[in-house]
Each structure stands twice: as structure tokens, then as C-alpha cells.
Write a protein that holds these residues in place. Structure first.
Motif, mmCIF file in Angstrom:
data_model
loop_
_atom_site.group_PDB
_atom_site.id
_atom_site.type_symbol
_atom_site.label_atom_id
_atom_site.label_comp_id
_atom_site.label_asym_id
_atom_site.label_seq_id
_atom_site.Cartn_x
_atom_site.Cartn_y
_atom_site.Cartn_z
ATOM 1 N N VAL A 36 0.854 -1.188 0.000
ATOM 2 C CA VAL A 36 0.000 0.000 0.000
ATOM 3 C C VAL A 36 0.891 1.239 0.000
ATOM 4 C CG1 VAL A 36 -1.857 1.229 1.170
ATOM 5 C CG2 VAL A 36 -1.739 -1.280 1.299
ATOM 6 N N GLY A 37 0.706 2.104 -0.987
ATOM 7 C CA GLY A 37 1.482 3.333 -1.069
ATOM 8 C C GLY A 37 0.595 4.538 -0.826
ATOM 9 N N LEU A 38 1.111 5.512 -0.086
ATOM 10 C CA LEU A 38 0.360 6.725 0.236
ATOM 11 C C LEU A 38 1.181 7.952 -0.134
ATOM 12 C CD1 LEU A 38 -1.914 8.395 1.648
ATOM 13 C CD2 LEU A 38 -0.633 8.067 3.794
ATOM 14 N N ASP A 39 0.642 8.764 -1.019
ATOM 15 C CA ASP A 39 1.215 10.076 -1.316
ATOM 16 C C ASP A 39 0.405 11.109 -0.527
ATOM 17 O OD1 ASP A 39 2.936 11.923 -3.060
ATOM 18 O OD2 ASP A 39 0.918 12.641 -3.495
ATOM 19 N N VAL A 40 1.074 11.830 0.357
ATOM 20 C CA VAL A 40 0.385 12.759 1.253
ATOM 21 C C VAL A 40 0.253 14.118 0.582
ATOM 22 C CG1 VAL A 40 0.372 13.812 3.538
ATOM 23 C CG2 VAL A 40 1.366 11.532 3.215
ATOM 24 N N GLY A 41 -0.981 14.581 0.430
ATOM 25 C CA GLY A 41 -1.225 15.872 -0.194
ATOM 26 C C GLY A 41 -1.163 17.015 0.802
ATOM 27 N N PRO A 47 -4.597 16.721 -3.488
ATOM 28 C CA PRO A 47 -5.177 15.591 -2.751
ATOM 29 C C PRO A 47 -4.127 14.604 -2.267
ATOM 30 C CG PRO A 47 -5.380 15.205 -5.096
ATOM 31 C CD PRO A 47 -4.748 16.575 -4.944
ATOM 32 N N SER A 48 -4.489 13.812 -1.280
ATOM 33 C CA SER A 48 -3.710 12.636 -0.910
ATOM 34 C C SER A 48 -4.182 11.478 -1.781
ATOM 35 C CB SER A 48 -3.904 12.289 0.564
ATOM 36 O OG SER A 48 -3.377 13.304 1.396
ATOM 37 N N ALA A 49 -3.297 10.550 -2.045
ATOM 38 C CA ALA A 49 -3.656 9.436 -2.924
ATOM 39 C C ALA A 49 -3.158 8.131 -2.335
ATOM 40 C CB ALA A 49 -3.077 9.642 -4.315
ATOM 41 N N LEU A 50 -3.953 7.095 -2.538
ATOM 42 C CA LEU A 50 -3.653 5.752 -2.053
ATOM 43 C C LEU A 50 -3.599 4.806 -3.253
ATOM 44 C CD1 LEU A 50 -3.425 4.628 0.919
ATOM 45 C CD2 LEU A 50 -5.749 3.778 0.620
ATOM 46 N N CYS A 51 -2.635 3.916 -3.253
ATOM 47 C CA CYS A 51 -2.538 2.906 -4.312
ATOM 48 C C CYS A 51 -2.201 1.567 -3.675
ATOM 49 C CB CYS A 51 -1.469 3.295 -5.334
ATOM 50 S SG CYS A 51 -1.392 2.170 -6.756
ATOM 51 N N ILE A 52 -2.910 0.526 -4.082
ATOM 52 C CA ILE A 52 -2.686 -0.812 -3.549
ATOM 53 C C ILE A 52 -2.196 -1.714 -4.679
ATOM 54 C CG2 ILE A 52 -3.712 -2.804 -2.396
ATOM 55 C CD1 ILE A 52 -5.774 -0.920 -1.173
ATOM 56 N N HIS A 106 1.447 -4.136 3.815
ATOM 57 C CA HIS A 106 2.404 -3.241 4.455
ATOM 58 C C HIS A 106 2.241 -1.863 3.819
ATOM 59 C CE1 HIS A 106 5.243 -3.406 1.001
ATOM 60 N NE2 HIS A 106 4.882 -4.674 0.938
ATOM 61 N N LEU A 107 2.399 -0.826 4.631
ATOM 62 C CA LEU A 107 2.147 0.551 4.203
ATOM 63 C C LEU A 107 3.455 1.312 4.047
ATOM 64 C CD1 LEU A 107 0.263 3.013 3.705
ATOM 65 C CD2 LEU A 107 0.295 3.386 6.182
ATOM 66 N N THR A 108 3.590 1.999 2.907
ATOM 67 C CA THR A 108 4.725 2.880 2.649
ATOM 68 C C THR A 108 4.184 4.251 2.279
ATOM 69 O OG1 THR A 108 6.005 1.003 1.805
ATOM 70 C CG2 THR A 108 6.819 3.207 1.276
ATOM 71 N N PHE A 109 4.686 5.294 2.931
ATOM 72 C CA PHE A 109 4.153 6.621 2.655
ATOM 73 C C PHE A 109 5.272 7.649 2.535
ATOM 74 C CE2 PHE A 109 4.759 6.705 7.163
ATOM 75 C CZ PHE A 109 4.987 8.037 7.498
ATOM 76 N N ASP A 110 4.969 8.739 1.856
ATOM 77 C CA ASP A 110 5.915 9.833 1.666
ATOM 78 C C ASP A 110 5.905 10.713 2.915
ATOM 79 O OD1 ASP A 110 7.460 11.950 0.866
ATOM 80 O OD2 ASP A 110 6.039 12.701 -0.618
ATOM 81 N N CYS A 215 4.351 4.361 -7.100
ATOM 82 C CA CYS A 215 5.808 4.240 -7.042
ATOM 83 C C CYS A 215 6.288 3.888 -5.636
ATOM 84 C CB CYS A 215 6.456 5.540 -7.497
ATOM 85 S SG CYS A 215 6.216 5.921 -9.258
ATOM 86 N N LEU A 216 5.658 4.456 -4.617
ATOM 87 C CA LEU A 216 6.033 4.160 -3.230
ATOM 88 C C LEU A 216 5.717 2.713 -2.868
ATOM 89 C CD1 LEU A 216 4.754 7.482 -1.658
ATOM 90 C CD2 LEU A 216 7.127 6.672 -1.541
ATOM 91 N N ALA A 217 4.541 2.248 -3.267
ATOM 92 C CA ALA A 217 4.178 0.855 -2.981
ATOM 93 C C ALA A 217 5.141 -0.100 -3.672
ATOM 94 C CB ALA A 217 2.742 0.590 -3.440
ATOM 95 N N LEU A 218 5.489 0.206 -4.911
ATOM 96 C CA LEU A 218 6.337 -0.698 -5.698
ATOM 97 C C LEU A 218 7.769 -0.721 -5.184
ATOM 98 C CD1 LEU A 218 6.367 -2.573 -8.155
ATOM 99 C CD2 LEU A 218 7.004 -0.585 -9.554
#
Length: 239
Positions: A36-41, A47-52, A106-110, A215-218
Motif C-alpha cells: 500500500v502506497g500513500l502520497d500525502v497531499g 489531494p492525498s492518494a492511495l494505491c494498492i 504493508h504501508l509505505t508513505f511519503d 511508485c512508493l508501494a512498488l
């Protein structure tokens, strides 16, 4: 010999060996998990964005007796979402609500800029496994515990490389597939004040929040996944 694939509670994938000790000795464990990747806006229009991303490597019988092998890891984008959330607590609540619907994630965020305070907030919310990434210049990466430093160029080039080789796929029925593809196409090279070329997302009037989350999730799967160390003893050896 049975070839039934079994998904265990911890996300590992195993083939039945019919309780035969010879088969058990050749068993290889694959995996199925969700990165799970999180880009914090920021506030307002950012916006914030989530990608699984579903990550999977499956064991299979090679045809040589009980011998097993694993397929190369495959990554599939199965979910993406963007939301305009002004408060950090709202971001945490939003992400936690999505994680509760998954297993073996597992969560990865900026944690650059606006994401800096989220590490302690996610920890307080008992979010684990958790990795906070600071995005840097250059082309290097490193990880220390639950934080890492990764260059923006590596983030984008890693995703582009996986797409090109077919290692990364986007689910054909992904609801926001077109929006994600548009963001990918907005990535372009830009010249810095020092004359160096750098990859920049969101060009030509686009946001690239979903792609950044992808990109963060990958990168968490391809470069930053913790490695297991197995220690064993050799019996009957005298050196």
C-alpha cells in the motif's frame, strides 16, 4: 503428488506435499501480499492518494521429482483512490479504514514535507508494518528501520522499468485506470537550476498523486523489503 496451492494465514503460498517427508524437504514458499502506497497531499487542491499493489510469487512443481521453484514476483495495481483531506488525523483515519479491509499488507508513505508528522501518528494507531520514505535528489536509496531515503528518479524509473518488462500490470477493471494512466503520461524530464535533468511528475497541468503512491508501494517491494536471515548448524562437520 498434489499441486494444490494453499494460501496460509501469514500470506505465504505453499504446495501440498501429501505429508511425504521427501516432498516437504523440497518445499518452496511463495507469497501473496498487498503493498500500500500513500502520497500525502497538502491543503486545498492537492489531494492525498492511495494505491494498492498486489505482489505475488507462486511455487510450482518443476517436473523433476518433488523439486519446487518460485515464479518471478508479479505486481498488479488493484486499487487507487484520491481524497482531499486538510487534517493529518483525517488522512490517518482514511488510510486505516482501507487497511482494515486487507490482509497481509504493508504501508509505505511519503514522509517528506506534509507527511512528516504521520510516522508517529500511524504508530500511535498501531499501523504495522510501516515505512516512511523521504524523497531525495540523486539516484540512491537506503533503509534504516521503519524509515528510508529514496531518490525521486529511482521511484519513477523503477515503475517505468517494471511496466516495460511486464512485471507491473494495471488491472484491466481498475475503476480509475484512465486517471492513473494519464498521470503516468504526465511524467517528464525537467532541468534543475544546476543544469541537471530530473524526472518530474504532474507536468502539462496534471497532478500525479496516484502515480506517486504507486511508485512508493512498488519500491517497497522491489528495493526496500526486509530480508530474512536464516541461521542453521552443520551437523557432523569438524573444521
Amino acid at each position: 503428488m498434489s499441486s494444490d496451492l494453499v494460501e496460509r494465514g501469514d500470506g505465504t503460498l505453499a504446495l501440498h506435499t501429501s505429508a511425504d517427508p521427501a516432498g516437504a524437504g523440497h518445499q518452496r514458499l511463495g507469497f501473496r501480499r498487498y503493498a500500500v502506497g500513500l502520497d500525502v497531499g497538502g491543503r486545498g487542491e492537492d489531494p492525498s492518494a492511495l494505491c494498492i499493489v498486489k505482489a505475488e510469487s507462486r511455487p510450482f512443481m518443476t517436473g523433476r521429482g518433488w523439486q519446487q521453484a518460485l515464479t518471478p514476483p508479479e505486481y498488479t495495481v488493484v486499487y487507487t483512490e484520491a481524497a482531499r483531506l486538510d487534517e493529518a488525523t483525517d488522512v490517518v483515519d482514511w488510510v486505516v479504514a482501507r487497511l482494515l479491509k486487507l490482509k497481509n499488507w504493508h504501508l509505505t508513505f511519503d514522509m517528506s514535507g506534509m507527511g512528516a508528522p504521520l510516522l508517529s501518528m500511524f504508530q500511535a494507531a498501531k499501523v504495522s508494518p510501516l515505512l516512511g520514505v523521504t524523497i531525495t535528489a540523486g539516484s540512491a536509496y537506503d533503509r534504516r528501520g521503519n524509515t528510508a531515503r529514496v531518490s525521486k528518479a529511482l521511484l519513477f524509473e523503477n515503475a517505468a522499468s517494471c511496466l516495460e518488462t511486464g512485471t507491473l500490470r494495471i488491472a484491466h477493471d481498475l475503476p480509475e485506470r484512465d486517471a492513473l494512466l494519464a498521470e503516468m503520461q504526465s511524467v517528464e524530464y525537467a532541468e534543475t537550476s544546476s543544469g541537471n535533468l530530473t524526472l518530474k511528475a504532474g507536468g502539462r497541468g496534471h497532478h500525479a498523486d496516484r502515480f506517486s503512491a504507486l511508485c512508493l508501494a512498488l519500491i517497497a517491494e522491489t528495493h526496500l523489503a526486509p530480508q530474512k536471515m536464516v541461521v542453521s548448524k552443520i551437523a557432523g562437520y569438524y573444521g
